[in-house]
Write an enzyme that holds these catalytic residues in place. Structure first.
Site, PDB file in Angstrom:
ATOM      1  N   CYS A   2      48.209  47.974  40.651  1.00  0.00           N
ATOM      2  CA  CYS A   2      49.548  47.794  41.213  1.00  0.00           C
ATOM      3  C   CYS A   2      49.487  46.887  42.435  1.00  0.00           C
ATOM      4  CB  CYS A   2      50.206  49.104  41.589  1.00  0.00           C
ATOM      5  SG  CYS A   2      50.465  50.258  40.242  1.00  0.00           S
ATOM      6  N   LYS A 602      41.959  45.883  38.763  1.00  0.00           N
ATOM      7  CA  LYS A 602      40.854  45.419  39.600  1.00  0.00           C
ATOM      8  C   LYS A 602      40.456  46.459  40.632  1.00  0.00           C
ATOM      9  CE  LYS A 602      37.860  42.506  41.168  1.00  0.00           C
ATOM     10  NZ  LYS A 602      36.644  42.262  40.371  1.00  0.00           N
TER      11      LYS A 602
END
Length: 607
Positions: A2, A602
């Site tokens: 996010c 990530k």
């Protein structure tokens, strides 16, 4: 995982919000949205899938406004649909959120009983309803935020708009990072410094429990007790150029080829080649008194920790345990006096690892961290900070951060060995010399890119792939398998070579490629024996070794990849190159999204 950006300014800012989301793409997402205040109302645009979809929505239906928030969502509660995409609106309030509200179901049920209606399946919408409820009860935004934050359990970063307060943007964080940026007549919120890179270099990192009020004139930070506090203003050093591919097809490809340079930069911070010594920052404790090291990490960082265990035990003669961060707190680990807990994380914000760090701190352990972001939460909470110097890593699959972690961990192992009297001066000089050879060896390994690309064509059709190695090459086998899984979606497993005969050898047939990591050296013969056991059962072997190893064992292999001859100490660093490139080229052949593989993020900022 996010991404958030918020801006309050004096000009229309839709395009800048959208470009901010572009800079946050690397964090991983499956939907995106933006909201502004315009003509006295909350105006929102959302789209499922890639940012290009949101771009088309904005092109057809522009979003004016001089204050706004934007978000890239990685689904946790509810499918990746437009209805579940952020921002979420309830009455006069719009919210974007990173993290997880752990008690959202209880809060939602209470709101339903009070007559609230929900449009999504997300935990975030609960926050919007709670805030709107406070506003309807006559509270102002500051009091509403303060009251609602005390009801939330979990990890979150929030950016909030209030329809009737177009001169006010509020953010909050607990367990998920949030940065504020200072501009001229405008101010900013972001998940990280990269989100704000072209907008400002003056930033502050909010601390745990902080919430912040942004106006066009200034920024007011409140701590968890609602006291107004000052947070240091620093220069971020981030640049929009850091998130550009240049002449490379993918960020992952670019980052693989950057490794000789960034490993050299990292080693430069820790080696004194003229003196033949390792030089670490001075810790807040005596490393010579450490009796045990516990390494805690997730994913690729965990495999770097596995390699470090070999080095620390061999050189320093200190016992080492390695723990998956997501499991560490839940097995009630025994924490002995004199223990060092070593945490490894690219982002320094990985939720599981950060929670484990705080658990170890509460247990009286000394804390060392290896991170790529020296301003991260883990870095700020460490007794010994060991930064890598890999630069921003945009591809979801870690490459250059991994090899830089290995470089730092090798230096740490050497330093502990010296202060504990386990190394002679000559032995330390030899280690320093071999580590200094790593960048050139990485360059030499990259020269085999075309050969590796050809070998990838033999792997791409496979349904399953096995990787094997011994000693420090065993973690490399696991890392190679992880890379292939992450970006090509081929099922792959990494095994200790000697464990194959204890079960996994049953999987061997002529349709399962076997990647064998076997640099010539003390473990070569045993690894080759295991390899030949699989060849005898029809296994198709791809042998990765140096010229001597290929000459001795390469005759009956499906393919061979020749690496430069290197000292065993740096073999795990150098042999990362072929497993990374194999995964990369297989993914390109299969046409997957290399930089943003499905379902992955990530920076994993939820537990």
């Amino acid at each position: 995982m996010c991404g958030i950006i918020g801006i309050i300014g004096r000009e229309d800012l839709s395009e800048r919000l959208f470009q901010g989301l572009r800079r946050l793409e690397y964090r991983g997402y499956d939907s995106a949205g933006m909201c502004t205040i315009h003509d006295g109302k909350l105006d929102r645009r959302r789209a499922e899938g890639k940012l290009d979809n949101l771009g088309r929505v904005l092109a057809n239906d522009p979003l004016p406004g001089k204050i706004g928030i934007a978000h890239t969502r990685w689904a946790t509660h509810g499918a990746p649909t437009v209805a579940n995409a952020h921002p979420h609106i309830a009455g006069d309030v719009a919210v974007v959120h990173n993290g997880i509200i752990e008690n959202f179901k209880t809060l939602r049920d209470e709101l339903l009983e009070r007559g609230h209606h929900f449009e999504s399946e997300t935990d975030t919408e609960v926050v919007a309803h709670l805030l709107d409820e406070q506003m309807q009860a006559g509270k102002d935004p500051r009091h509403a935020v303060s009251k609602v934050l005390k009801k939330l359990r979990g990890a979150f970063a929030l950016a909030i708009l209030f329809k009737n307060y177009p001169d006010l943007l509020i953010g909050a964080r607990l367990g998920s990072p949030l940065v504020v940026g200072y501009g001229d007549g405008e101010n900013y919120l972001g998940s990280d410094a990269l989100a704000l890179a072209p907008l400002t270099q003056k930033i502050s990192y909010l601390e745990e429990g902080d919430w912040v009020v942004l106006t066009r004139e200034g920024i007011e930070v409140h701590d968890i007790e609602d006291r107004i506090v000052e947070r240091p203003v620093v220069l971020s050093g981030a640049s929009g150029l850091m998130v550009e591919k240049g002449n490379y097809r993918h960020f992952m490809q670019k980052e693989i080829f950057e490794q000789p340079v960034v490993v050299a930069q990292t080693l430069q911070s820790y080696l004194r080649p003229v003196e033949g010594q390792v030089a670490l920052p001075d810790p807040d404790f005596d490393l010579s008194q450490i009796k045990r090291v516990t390494i805690v990490a997730c994913g690729t960082s965990y495999y770097a920790g596995m390699v470090a265990r070999y080095w620390i035990e061999r050189f320093a003669r200190v016992p080492v345990e390695i723990e998956a961060a997501s499991e560490y707190r839940y097995r009630e680990p025994v924490m002995e006096e004199g223990g060092l807990s070593l945490f490894i994380s690219q982002s320094g914000e990985t939720a599981d690892t950060l929670a484990a760090l705080r658990h170890a701190r509460a247990g009286g352990q000394k804390i060392a961290v290896v991170v790529n972001v020296p301003t991260s939460s883990m870095a700020r909470e460490a007794d010994l900070l060991l930064p890598t110097h890999a630069g921003p890593e945009i591809g979801v699959a870690s490459t250059k951060a991994f090899t830089c972690q290995l470089a730092v961990l090798a230096a740490l192992a050497t330093h502990i060995a010296r202060v504990k009297g386990q190394l002679t001066q000559q032995e330390e000089q030899d280690i320093v010399r071999h580590l200094a050879e790593a960048p050139a060896a990485l360059n030499a390994a990259l020269a085999f890119n075309d050969t590796i690309e050809n070998v990838a064509t033999a792997i791409a059709p496979a349904r399953d792939v096995l990787y094997i190695g011994r000693g420090p090459d065993y973690p490399l086998a696991m890392e190679g398998a992880l890379k292939l899984k992450e970006i090509s979606y081929i099922h792959a497993e990494g095994y200790a070579a000697g464990e194959m005969k204890h079960g996994p050898i049953a999987l061997i047939d002529d349709k399962v490629p076997i990647i064998v990591l076997a640099p010539s050296g003390p473990l070569f013969e045993k690894t080759v024996s295991n390899m030949q056991e699989m060849q005898a059962r029809g296994g198709k072997v791809i042998l990765i070794s140096d010229e001597k190893g290929i000459q001795e064992a390469g005759d009956n292999c499906l393919a061979t990849l020749t690496m430069p001859k290197v000292h065993p100490l740096i073999a795990p660093i150098v042999y990362a190159i072929p497993v990374q490139l194999l995964a990369y080229h297989v993914a390109v052949i299969k046409g997957t999204d290399v930089d943003q593989p499905r379902n992955l993020a990530k920076s994993v900022t939820v537990e």
